[in-house]
Design an enzyme around this catalytic site. Sequence first.
Site, PDB file in Angstrom:
ATOM      1  N   PRO A  19       0.673  -1.141  -0.029  1.00  0.00           N
ATOM      2  CA  PRO A  19       0.144  -0.013  -0.275  1.00  0.00           C
ATOM      3  C   PRO A  19       0.986   1.503  -0.049  1.00  0.00           C
ATOM      4  O   PRO A  19       2.677   1.412   0.057  1.00  0.00           O
ATOM      5  CB  PRO A  19      -0.651  -0.552   1.474  1.00  0.00           C
ATOM      6  CG  PRO A  19      -0.707  -1.376   1.791  1.00  0.00           C
ATOM      7  CD  PRO A  19       0.501  -2.280   1.210  1.00  0.00           C
ATOM      8  N   ARG A 223      -3.184  27.975 -29.948  1.00  0.00           N
ATOM      9  CA  ARG A 223      -2.907  27.793 -31.069  1.00  0.00           C
ATOM     10  C   ARG A 223      -2.000  28.891 -31.463  1.00  0.00           C
ATOM     11  O   ARG A 223      -2.000  28.930 -30.673  1.00  0.00           O
ATOM     12  CB  ARG A 223      -4.967  27.741 -31.745  1.00  0.00           C
ATOM     13  CG  ARG A 223      -5.428  26.696 -30.985  1.00  0.00           C
ATOM     14  CD  ARG A 223      -6.956  27.017 -31.632  1.00  0.00           C
ATOM     15  NE  ARG A 223      -7.384  27.392 -33.304  1.00  0.00           N
ATOM     16  CZ  ARG A 223      -8.026  27.907 -33.333  1.00  0.00           C
ATOM     17  NH1 ARG A 223      -9.395  28.060 -33.048  1.00  0.00           N
ATOM     18  NH2 ARG A 223      -8.827  27.554 -35.301  1.00  0.00           N
ATOM     19  N   HIS A 224      -1.896  28.505 -32.890  1.00  0.00           N
ATOM     20  CA  HIS A 224      -1.183  29.833 -33.368  1.00  0.00           C
ATOM     21  C   HIS A 224      -2.063  31.017 -33.183  1.00  0.00           C
ATOM     22  O   HIS A 224      -3.199  31.056 -33.240  1.00  0.00           O
ATOM     23  CB  HIS A 224      -1.134  29.435 -34.315  1.00  0.00           C
ATOM     24  CG  HIS A 224      -2.182  29.040 -35.403  1.00  0.00           C
ATOM     25  ND1 HIS A 224      -3.090  29.967 -36.147  1.00  0.00           N
ATOM     26  CD2 HIS A 224      -2.670  27.938 -35.977  1.00  0.00           C
ATOM     27  CE1 HIS A 224      -3.491  29.540 -36.710  1.00  0.00           C
ATOM     28  NE2 HIS A 224      -3.493  28.120 -36.549  1.00  0.00           N
ATOM     29  N   ASN A 230      -8.020  32.292 -41.309  1.00  0.00           N
ATOM     30  CA  ASN A 230      -8.728  32.003 -40.509  1.00  0.00           C
ATOM     31  C   ASN A 230      -9.786  33.412 -40.548  1.00  0.00           C
ATOM     32  O   ASN A 230     -10.509  33.062 -40.824  1.00  0.00           O
ATOM     33  CB  ASN A 230      -7.566  32.158 -38.615  1.00  0.00           C
ATOM     34  CG  ASN A 230      -6.996  31.091 -38.840  1.00  0.00           C
ATOM     35  OD1 ASN A 230      -5.956  31.122 -37.729  1.00  0.00           O
ATOM     36  ND2 ASN A 230      -7.729  30.419 -38.593  1.00  0.00           N
ATOM     37  N   ARG A 275       2.676  29.297 -39.754  1.00  0.00           N
ATOM     38  CA  ARG A 275       1.798  29.736 -38.142  1.00  0.00           C
ATOM     39  C   ARG A 275       1.525  29.937 -36.656  1.00  0.00           C
ATOM     40  O   ARG A 275       1.958  30.468 -36.314  1.00  0.00           O
ATOM     41  CB  ARG A 275       0.650  29.784 -38.156  1.00  0.00           C
ATOM     42  CG  ARG A 275      -0.329  28.836 -38.476  1.00  0.00           C
ATOM     43  CD  ARG A 275      -1.129  28.767 -39.493  1.00  0.00           C
ATOM     44  NE  ARG A 275      -2.481  27.322 -39.217  1.00  0.00           N
ATOM     45  CZ  ARG A 275      -1.931  26.831 -40.639  1.00  0.00           C
ATOM     46  NH1 ARG A 275      -1.443  26.823 -41.700  1.00  0.00           N
ATOM     47  NH2 ARG A 275      -3.406  25.714 -40.873  1.00  0.00           N
ATOM     48  N   GLU A 295      -1.585  20.366 -38.413  1.00  0.00           N
ATOM     49  CA  GLU A 295      -2.630  20.331 -38.575  1.00  0.00           C
ATOM     50  C   GLU A 295      -3.237  19.295 -38.881  1.00  0.00           C
ATOM     51  O   GLU A 295      -2.331  19.069 -39.781  1.00  0.00           O
ATOM     52  CB  GLU A 295      -3.005  21.632 -38.852  1.00  0.00           C
ATOM     53  CG  GLU A 295      -4.754  21.869 -38.522  1.00  0.00           C
ATOM     54  CD  GLU A 295      -5.540  21.463 -37.001  1.00  0.00           C
ATOM     55  OE1 GLU A 295      -5.074  20.874 -36.581  1.00  0.00           O
ATOM     56  OE2 GLU A 295      -6.869  22.407 -36.873  1.00  0.00           O
ATOM     57  N   LYS A 324     -16.864  12.552 -36.432  1.00  0.00           N
ATOM     58  CA  LYS A 324     -16.007  13.693 -36.879  1.00  0.00           C
ATOM     59  C   LYS A 324     -15.140  12.840 -36.756  1.00  0.00           C
ATOM     60  O   LYS A 324     -13.342  12.968 -36.796  1.00  0.00           O
ATOM     61  CB  LYS A 324     -16.583  14.645 -36.370  1.00  0.00           C
ATOM     62  CG  LYS A 324     -15.287  15.957 -36.357  1.00  0.00           C
ATOM     63  CD  LYS A 324     -15.817  17.358 -35.813  1.00  0.00           C
ATOM     64  CE  LYS A 324     -15.012  18.355 -36.168  1.00  0.00           C
ATOM     65  NZ  LYS A 324     -15.107  19.414 -34.572  1.00  0.00           N
ATOM     66  N   HIS A 361      -2.635  23.526 -33.404  1.00  0.00           N
ATOM     67  CA  HIS A 361      -3.512  23.944 -34.744  1.00  0.00           C
ATOM     68  C   HIS A 361      -4.659  23.313 -33.381  1.00  0.00           C
ATOM     69  O   HIS A 361      -4.658  22.440 -32.695  1.00  0.00           O
ATOM     70  CB  HIS A 361      -3.473  23.365 -35.288  1.00  0.00           C
ATOM     71  CG  HIS A 361      -1.985  23.457 -36.438  1.00  0.00           C
ATOM     72  ND1 HIS A 361      -2.048  24.562 -36.887  1.00  0.00           N
ATOM     73  CD2 HIS A 361      -1.175  23.482 -36.175  1.00  0.00           C
ATOM     74  CE1 HIS A 361      -0.535  24.109 -37.835  1.00  0.00           C
ATOM     75  NE2 HIS A 361      -0.184  23.910 -36.463  1.00  0.00           N
ATOM     76  N   ALA A 363      -6.922  20.878 -34.076  1.00  0.00           N
ATOM     77  CA  ALA A 363      -7.682  19.451 -34.438  1.00  0.00           C
ATOM     78  C   ALA A 363      -6.624  18.830 -33.472  1.00  0.00           C
ATOM     79  O   ALA A 363      -6.864  17.710 -31.935  1.00  0.00           O
ATOM     80  CB  ALA A 363      -7.884  18.879 -35.591  1.00  0.00           C
TER      81      ALA A 363
HETATM   82  O1  F6P Z   1     -10.718  26.175 -39.206  1.00  0.00           O
HETATM   83  C1  F6P Z   1      -8.896  25.862 -38.268  1.00  0.00           C
HETATM   84  C2  F6P Z   1      -8.355  24.681 -38.410  1.00  0.00           C
HETATM   85  O2  F6P Z   1      -7.019  24.532 -37.641  1.00  0.00           O
HETATM   86  C3  F6P Z   1      -8.318  23.370 -39.719  1.00  0.00           C
HETATM   87  O3  F6P Z   1      -7.078  23.841 -40.715  1.00  0.00           O
HETATM   88  C4  F6P Z   1      -8.655  22.480 -39.879  1.00  0.00           C
HETATM   89  O4  F6P Z   1      -8.805  21.461 -40.498  1.00  0.00           O
HETATM   90  C5  F6P Z   1      -9.800  22.912 -38.350  1.00  0.00           C
HETATM   91  O5  F6P Z   1      -9.495  23.904 -37.690  1.00  0.00           O
HETATM   92  C6  F6P Z   1      -9.573  21.486 -37.518  1.00  0.00           C
HETATM   93  O6  F6P Z   1     -11.207  21.935 -36.739  1.00  0.00           O
HETATM   94  P1  F6P Z   1     -12.504  21.176 -36.988  1.00  0.00           P
HETATM   95  O7  F6P Z   1     -11.947  19.226 -37.104  1.00  0.00           O
HETATM   96  O8  F6P Z   1     -13.455  21.212 -36.281  1.00  0.00           O
HETATM   97  O9  F6P Z   1     -12.721  21.321 -38.852  1.00  0.00           O
END
Ligand code: F6P
Length: 416
Positions: A19, A223-224, A230, A275, A295, A324, A361, A363
């Site tokens: 423990p 994020r950048h 954007n 970026r 990204e 998704k 980024h 995602a």
């Molecule tokens: O829009 C900015 C960004 O970084 C894109 O380059 C990328 O495809 C996207 O976001 C990812 O987000 P989602 O999965 O919500 O589309």
Amino acid sequence: MSRGPFVTPKLALVMVGLPARGKTYTAQKLSRYLAWLGHRTRIFNLGEYRRAKLGPSAPNEFFNPDNPEGRRVRLELAMAAIDDVCAWFGKEGDVAILDATNSSRERRQFVQARFDSEGIQVLFVEVLCDDSEMIEANIRQTKLASPDYAGIDADEAVRDFRARIAHYERVYEAIGEDEASYIKLVDVGRQVVVNRVDSHLGGRLVSFLMKLHINPRPILLTRHGESEFNIRALIGGDPPLSALGRGYGRALGDYLREEFDGEDSPEIWTSALERTGETASFFSDDTVVLRQLDEIDAGICDGLSYEEIAARMPLEFGARARDKLRYRYPRGESYVDVINRLEPVIVELERQRRPVVVVAHQAVIRALYAYFRELPREACPHQSIPLHTVIKLTPGPYGCAEERIDLIEQARNRAN
Ligand code: F6P
């Protein structure tokens, strides 16, 4: 039919250790890592079985090896937990973590034989620690908060818990080399001993466990700054920052200089895209550039807006909206692909003892964030990760504290 090298066998990770040595901490880290990688993982904690059967607390005498009734009940509880593990594997499980002391050779043989008979692979994970300061800290920080000692005076709880440890110490047998497939962790990462671990997943777990430590240090995710894409609502590409994005770079630089004033300067990791490097350059040029942080690759949709994708490729757009997490852009990536390529980054983040700032980024930050916050995988692609915001995560023994620092106003003021 061969199951292939990357397929998860049904795997039981069986914790072993006295423990207060950090078994539960290690089990939780393993569980988070495995679940993030997509393995259906569940911890079966024997303390919870005991509390469910006997109520919130059990005096140390219950754990005395000379107490036959205690021994009988403890074996019964272990058998109930093992039955549940087997039932869970029968339904949906990939990896079960049996969080218990499993402190005698006899008990481990029993566990091994039962899992063998069900075709379940067993890997013992023994946590050894002789560092008295660490044990003391563990007792004070975690055991006193355990439901076992709710409402009991702290000194009395510590005294009782030490007596419980002493009962276990009298009979504890460390795993012998002849015994089984195991990973032994000595003094939280000082030494790792591996015996007969030959599966793909086992090897990854060894590499992960070798990097774990308990030194507190923050991890900052951002994020950048806003990019030219954007502004035009286009995805992917390799655009430079906008004026507002450069304003964020400056604001971030100022924030980091203030936050890490002096010796504890952070490592800065960026993707290989322009970026993120540009955003970080306002703080330092001494950055670690990792292509794994790029990204999500939008494949044939790169450079388009969501409206354009919906109009030109409605089937693709619909498929992504439905799933998704798993949807893979034609000639590009899915979130699952992103998670898989980020695995070495996670292992390296676990290893780092210095603060780390990750400039990446949307995602990618979602995937890293999901790991530290222990989110279900399905929730990962839907997390809100706004521009111009720092997410400061401070990993602790059980979970990760989060603070969001909104630098939007400062970014506006510093935009040229
Ligand atoms: O829009 C900015 C960004 O970084 C894109 O380059 C990328 O495809 C996207 O976001 C990812 O987000 P989602 O999965 O919500 O589309």
